[in-house]
Design an enzyme around this catalytic site. Structure first.
Site, short mmCIF file in Angstrom:
data_model
loop_
_atom_site.label_atom_id
_atom_site.label_comp_id
_atom_site.label_asym_id
_atom_site.label_seq_id
_atom_site.Cartn_x
_atom_site.Cartn_y
_atom_site.Cartn_z
N ALA A 115 -40.28 83.02 18.49
CA ALA A 115 -41.40 84.05 18.65
C ALA A 115 -42.90 83.43 19.56
O ALA A 115 -43.18 84.33 20.46
CB ALA A 115 -42.05 84.74 17.59
N LYS B 294 -54.17 88.18 29.81
CA LYS B 294 -54.68 87.41 28.04
C LYS B 294 -55.75 87.16 28.00
O LYS B 294 -56.32 87.12 28.93
CB LYS B 294 -53.18 86.76 28.21
CG LYS B 294 -53.86 86.13 26.37
CD LYS B 294 -52.29 87.36 25.91
CE LYS B 294 -51.60 86.37 24.90
NZ LYS B 294 -49.83 86.81 24.23
N VAL C 287 -45.26 86.84 12.54
CA VAL C 287 -43.84 87.24 12.65
C VAL C 287 -42.74 86.30 11.74
O VAL C 287 -41.25 87.14 12.04
CB VAL C 287 -43.98 87.02 14.52
CG1 VAL C 287 -42.40 87.06 15.07
CG2 VAL C 287 -44.55 87.75 15.66
N PRO D 110 -52.73 92.86 20.05
CA PRO D 110 -52.95 91.11 18.13
C PRO D 110 -52.62 90.65 19.96
O PRO D 110 -51.53 90.56 20.11
CB PRO D 110 -52.42 92.64 17.63
CG PRO D 110 -51.44 93.00 18.12
CD PRO D 110 -52.01 93.50 19.58
#
Ligand code: PHE
Length: 364
Positions: free
Chosen positions: A266, A85, A192, A121
């Protein structure tokens, strides 16, 4: 050592990942942090999170924890990628007009790593930003716009995956995937969250939403949802809680307040600590591990852009998240003698990691 040194040293020593790269971008005063957690199954893949942090240590900590869940995410999906990440930690008073040049400098760093890390992203970045990063960082960039040759926004497939996870959770809890009349509380109506809200409404659920951005809450007025004040989220009764904002929301304080039957959302790293998985289990709240529920976006962009899958094949793989969730919940409940769901999904991810589904076509 100063207290900052001690803090950073503790984060790095506790972490079981491979490598952390830090770069001071002197032009903007930002930090670029790239945490490569594992390259055992392939290049370390994971999005770029762009936001401000209270300290460099906080940025490093976030990158490290997020990278760890990317390893689990790709392993659980049986994809030939490891976990990583990146964080772009913005300085206070950041002027977004400098965004393009900043992202290009970040892309240069990504390219210099020659595929050790591949980006995409995440919170604070979107497909258009990936197009910019790719101008200097190609071919190590996933999730560009279709116009730039990418698979487009990862938000819709992420929301589809979360929706499928919620259906599987409902089946486990109530014996039916039907969401008609079920109360689902969505925390965070970002990219999301907004897509998930629409899917839940189409399925007939009663949708409660909490959002801290007043502009977004205003737009949500009159769309048939019920707004919940941010400080009321944890104590609001619902069937299913879907955390879709930032991580760490499930901790020893909030878990004691929860009035839901199950959780699937999410956000990455929903559990503040590993012990919170057991706290949820002890309260009888069924937790769908975040890295399973939210894997739809990463699955889709990697499948389409690196593995050469058609969008339809990728969608079928995202819908199969409901099978993984069913497996995880069943194992946690029956075969593995009441182990927390987080542990059961780690068992499944480890089993899956032995044989990656197929090798990537391109160099990434
Ligand atoms: N934000 C995505 C996630 O956490 C990261 C990602 C997106 C990684 C697209 C690769 C490709 O899953």
């Amino acid at each position: 050592m100063t207290s900052t040194d001690t803090q950073i040293a503790a984060i790095l020593q506790r972490w079981d990942g491979e490598l952390v790269i830090t770069h001071a971008d002197q032009i903007s005063g930002s930090w670029f942090v790239i945490a490569v957690h594992s390259t055992r199954l392939g290049p370390g893949g994971g999005g770029t999170r762009m936001r401000s942090y209270p300290s460099l240590a906080a940025a490093i900590q976030d990158a490290c924890q997020l990278a760890q869940s990317m390893t689990a995410k790709f392993a659980a999906a049986n994809f030939p990628l490891g976990g990583a990440k990146a964080v772009i930690a913005l300085p206070t008073g950041w002027d977004d007009r400098d965004r393009t040049a900043l992202l290009q400098r970040f892309g240069t760093l990504v390219r210099r790593l020659r595929g050790l890390y591949v980006t995409g992203p995440d919170v604070g970045t979107q497909a258009e930003d990936m197009d910019v990063i790719a101008t200097t960082g190609a071919p190590y960039v996933f999730g560009r716009t279709p116009a730039a040759g990418g698979a487009g926004s990862s938000a819709p497939p992420t929301a589809l995956g979360v929706f499928c996870a919620i259906e599987a959770l409902a089946t486990h809890l109530f014996g039916s995937a039907a969401l008609g009349g079920r109360r689902v509380l969505v925390q965070g109506a970002g990219g999301v969250g907004q897509e998930l809200i629409v899917r839940l409404q189409h399925a007939g659920a009663e949708v409660l939403v909490s959002e801290i951005d007043p502009g977004v809450t205003q737009r949500l007025q009159g769309t048939g949802i019920t707004l919940v004040a941010p400080d009321q989220v944890m104590a609001t009764p619902c069937d299913i809680f879907a955390p879709c904002a930032l991580g760490g929301v499930l901790n020893h304080v909030s878990i004691a307040q929860l009035r839901c039957r199950g959780i699937a959302g999410a956000a990455n790293n929903q559990l503040a600590t590993a012990e919170d998985a057991e706290r949820l289990r002890a309260r009888g709240i069924v937790y769908v591990p975040d890295f399973v529920a939210n894997s739809g976006g990463a699955i889709t962009v990697v499948a389409v852009e690196a593995l050469g899958w058609s969008p339809a094949q990728a969608e079928a793989k995202v819908r199969a998240i409901s099978d993984t969730v069913r497996q995880v919940l069943q194992q946690a409940e029956r075969r593995l003698a009441q182990m927390p769901t987080m542990e059961a999904s780690t068992v499944i991810a480890t089993a899956g990691s032995r044989e990656p589904e197929s090798q990537p076509r391109s160099s990434v």
